[in-house]
Design a protein around this motif. Structure first.
Motif: not given
Length: 98
Positions: A44-54, A92-93
């Motif tokens: 499970a990755p950290e919910a960074t702004p970049e990941l959320v936008e992706w 991220l859950i």
């Protein structure tokens, strides 16, 4: 930074990059969140702004809402929104349309 942290970060970046090539087609209507999308993670990755936008782009959603424990949210369904659920440590859950 430990070697494990570096390896974990590199593995996560490689996994996210590779999974982008296997994405199903985007939603038919512009901005409609693709509820048939399924992205799974080995770690499970950290919910960074970049990941959320992706994720928003991958799901084809017009908007995104990051939901953290203890925060209040409206319960109305929005077919154009991606919901990103995270834990107390911003990991991220789950992600889902609505």
């Amino acid at each position: 930074m430990s070697t494990f942290t570096v390896v974990k970060g590199a593995a996560l970046a490689a996994y996210v990059a590779i999974s982008a090539f296997s994405l199903p087609s985007m939603a038919a209507e512009d901005g409609l969140c693709n509820k048939n999308m399924a992205i799974n993670y080995f770690l499970a990755p950290e919910a960074t702004p970049e990941l959320v936008e992706w994720l928003r782009h991958a799901y084809g959603a017009r908007e995104v809402r990051v939901e953290r424990p203890g925060e209040a949210f409206t319960k109305e369904f929005n077919a154009f929104r991606l919901r990103v659920l995270v834990d107390e440590e911003n990991v991220l859950i789950k992600q889902m349309c609505g």
